[in-house]
Every structure is written in C-alpha cells, then in structure tokens.
Design a protein around this motif. Structure first.
Motif, PDB file in Angstrom:
ATOM      1  N   VAL A   1      39.631 -67.971 -47.315  1.00  0.00           N
ATOM      2  CA  VAL A   1      40.107 -67.322 -48.668  1.00  0.00           C
ATOM      3  C   VAL A   1      41.319 -68.219 -49.101  1.00  0.00           C
ATOM      4  O   VAL A   1      41.608 -69.035 -50.547  1.00  0.00           O
ATOM      5  N   VAL A   2      41.818 -69.404 -48.543  1.00  0.00           N
ATOM      6  CA  VAL A   2      42.328 -70.968 -48.241  1.00  0.00           C
ATOM      7  C   VAL A   2      41.770 -71.630 -49.286  1.00  0.00           C
ATOM      8  O   VAL A   2      40.728 -71.953 -48.712  1.00  0.00           O
ATOM      9  N   ALA A   3      42.298 -72.484 -50.323  1.00  0.00           N
ATOM     10  CA  ALA A   3      41.458 -73.484 -50.958  1.00  0.00           C
ATOM     11  C   ALA A   3      41.018 -74.734 -50.268  1.00  0.00           C
ATOM     12  O   ALA A   3      42.219 -74.771 -49.472  1.00  0.00           O
ATOM     13  N   ALA A   4      40.162 -75.552 -50.134  1.00  0.00           N
ATOM     14  CA  ALA A   4      39.849 -76.602 -49.115  1.00  0.00           C
ATOM     15  C   ALA A   4      41.278 -77.116 -49.341  1.00  0.00           C
ATOM     16  O   ALA A   4      41.454 -77.795 -48.303  1.00  0.00           O
ATOM     17  N   GLN A   5      41.824 -77.987 -51.072  1.00  0.00           N
ATOM     18  CA  GLN A   5      42.336 -78.666 -50.695  1.00  0.00           C
ATOM     19  C   GLN A   5      44.318 -78.284 -49.777  1.00  0.00           C
ATOM     20  O   GLN A   5      44.794 -79.135 -49.852  1.00  0.00           O
ATOM     21  N   HIS A   6      44.312 -76.558 -49.107  1.00  0.00           N
ATOM     22  CA  HIS A   6      44.771 -76.542 -48.735  1.00  0.00           C
ATOM     23  C   HIS A   6      45.066 -75.688 -47.435  1.00  0.00           C
ATOM     24  O   HIS A   6      46.016 -76.261 -46.135  1.00  0.00           O
ATOM     25  N   ALA A   7      44.072 -76.140 -47.217  1.00  0.00           N
ATOM     26  CA  ALA A   7      43.051 -76.022 -45.724  1.00  0.00           C
ATOM     27  C   ALA A   7      44.337 -76.421 -44.554  1.00  0.00           C
ATOM     28  O   ALA A   7      44.059 -76.651 -43.556  1.00  0.00           O
ATOM     29  N   GLY A   8      43.986 -77.618 -45.057  1.00  0.00           N
ATOM     30  CA  GLY A   8      44.310 -79.273 -43.935  1.00  0.00           C
ATOM     31  C   GLY A   8      45.839 -78.687 -43.528  1.00  0.00           C
ATOM     32  O   GLY A   8      46.372 -79.081 -42.279  1.00  0.00           O
ATOM     33  N   ASP A   9      46.417 -78.828 -44.404  1.00  0.00           N
ATOM     34  CA  ASP A   9      47.601 -78.321 -44.829  1.00  0.00           C
ATOM     35  C   ASP A   9      48.156 -77.745 -43.944  1.00  0.00           C
ATOM     36  O   ASP A   9      49.056 -77.293 -42.550  1.00  0.00           O
ATOM     37  N   VAL A  10      48.147 -76.356 -44.156  1.00  0.00           N
ATOM     38  CA  VAL A  10      48.253 -74.626 -43.070  1.00  0.00           C
ATOM     39  C   VAL A  10      47.680 -74.928 -41.664  1.00  0.00           C
ATOM     40  O   VAL A  10      47.980 -74.381 -40.739  1.00  0.00           O
ATOM     41  N   ALA A  11      46.353 -75.653 -41.688  1.00  0.00           N
ATOM     42  CA  ALA A  11      45.630 -75.908 -40.603  1.00  0.00           C
ATOM     43  C   ALA A  11      46.579 -76.926 -39.293  1.00  0.00           C
ATOM     44  O   ALA A  11      47.162 -76.230 -38.235  1.00  0.00           O
ATOM     45  N   ALA A  12      47.154 -77.152 -39.786  1.00  0.00           N
ATOM     46  CA  ALA A  12      48.137 -78.457 -39.196  1.00  0.00           C
ATOM     47  C   ALA A  12      49.622 -78.322 -39.341  1.00  0.00           C
ATOM     48  O   ALA A  12      49.838 -78.716 -38.642  1.00  0.00           O
ATOM     49  N   GLY A  13      49.811 -76.639 -39.901  1.00  0.00           N
ATOM     50  CA  GLY A  13      51.259 -76.595 -40.130  1.00  0.00           C
ATOM     51  C   GLY A  13      52.497 -77.758 -40.978  1.00  0.00           C
ATOM     52  O   GLY A  13      53.446 -77.642 -39.947  1.00  0.00           O
ATOM     53  N   ARG A  14      51.670 -78.555 -41.365  1.00  0.00           N
ATOM     54  CA  ARG A  14      51.948 -79.772 -42.077  1.00  0.00           C
ATOM     55  C   ARG A  14      53.438 -78.947 -42.663  1.00  0.00           C
ATOM     56  O   ARG A  14      54.215 -79.545 -44.650  1.00  0.00           O
ATOM     57  N   TYR A  15      54.164 -77.989 -42.849  1.00  0.00           N
ATOM     58  CA  TYR A  15      55.046 -77.481 -43.737  1.00  0.00           C
ATOM     59  C   TYR A  15      56.455 -79.108 -43.842  1.00  0.00           C
ATOM     60  O   TYR A  15      57.179 -78.825 -42.304  1.00  0.00           O
ATOM     61  N   PRO A  16      57.816 -78.346 -44.493  1.00  0.00           N
ATOM     62  CA  PRO A  16      59.221 -79.822 -44.512  1.00  0.00           C
ATOM     63  C   PRO A  16      59.542 -79.217 -43.440  1.00  0.00           C
ATOM     64  O   PRO A  16      59.889 -78.283 -43.225  1.00  0.00           O
ATOM     65  N   ALA A  17      59.646 -80.294 -42.075  1.00  0.00           N
ATOM     66  CA  ALA A  17      60.472 -79.163 -41.737  1.00  0.00           C
ATOM     67  C   ALA A  17      62.096 -79.177 -42.415  1.00  0.00           C
ATOM     68  O   ALA A  17      62.965 -79.656 -43.554  1.00  0.00           O
TER      69      ALA A  17
END
Length: 103
Positions: free
Chosen positions: A82-98
């Motif tokens: 369900v996650v859009a392709a352009q967001h999937a990499g960020d979610v998978a990598a846990g790339r949220y800002p510290a």
C-alpha cells in the motif's frame, strides 16, 4: 481511529479478492474491487504520509488528523504494497529525521 496497518490489510484483502473473483469468472466484481483497492492506496498515501518525518503515520484520529508517531506498524504497510513506491525506501530504511531527546 484508523491505524495504518488495518488500512494495509484492507488494501491487500480487496486486491487479493479481486484477483480471485477474476479467476473464477467474476470480472466485473473483480475489477470493481481492484479499483477500490487502488483508490484506497491513493487515499492512504495522501493521508498517512508524513513528509517531514519521511514515514507513515501510526493512525488517523477521529477527525482524520495524523497520529504522528513512528512505529513498526509501517512494516505491515510495506508488506501489503500500500505504500507508494517513492516512499517505500524511506520507510524501509527508517530514514526519519533524528529528534532531540525530550527533556
């Protein structure tokens, strides 16, 4: 409250049921479910994506406002597709800002 993973499960169920319907000769019902799944996917990505955090919101509250919490529930969203392709990499990598620790 609408949690992100429940939305993902509904998306996956509609998609899988659509394919089952089409394979058993019920094309009209199958296409309808597939269209519903695709519409849900668009709404999900519009409403649950947190651009500043680059992550999926945990939920939407009763007023459809994001519950801005980083949680592993987003993994279910990735698994369902369900996650859009352009967001999937960020979610998978846990790339949220510290964030600075709370005082």
């Amino acid at each position: 409250m609408a949690t992100c993973e429940v939305q993902a499960y509904i998306y996956a169920a509609k998609q899988q049921m659509a394919y089952a319907m089409m394979l058993t000769g019920h094309q009209i019902e199958g296409w309808r479910l597939l269209q519903e799944a695709n519409a849900l996917r668009r709404r999900f990505n519009d409403r649950f994506w947190m651009p500043d955090e680059r992550y999926i919101a945990l939920a939407l509250d009763g007023n459809k406002r994001q519950v801005k919490s980083i949680a592993s529930n987003a993994g279910h969203c990735l698994a369902s597709g369900v996650v859009a392709a352009q967001h999937a990499g960020d979610v998978a990598a846990g790339r949220y800002p510290a964030r600075a620790p709370a005082v």
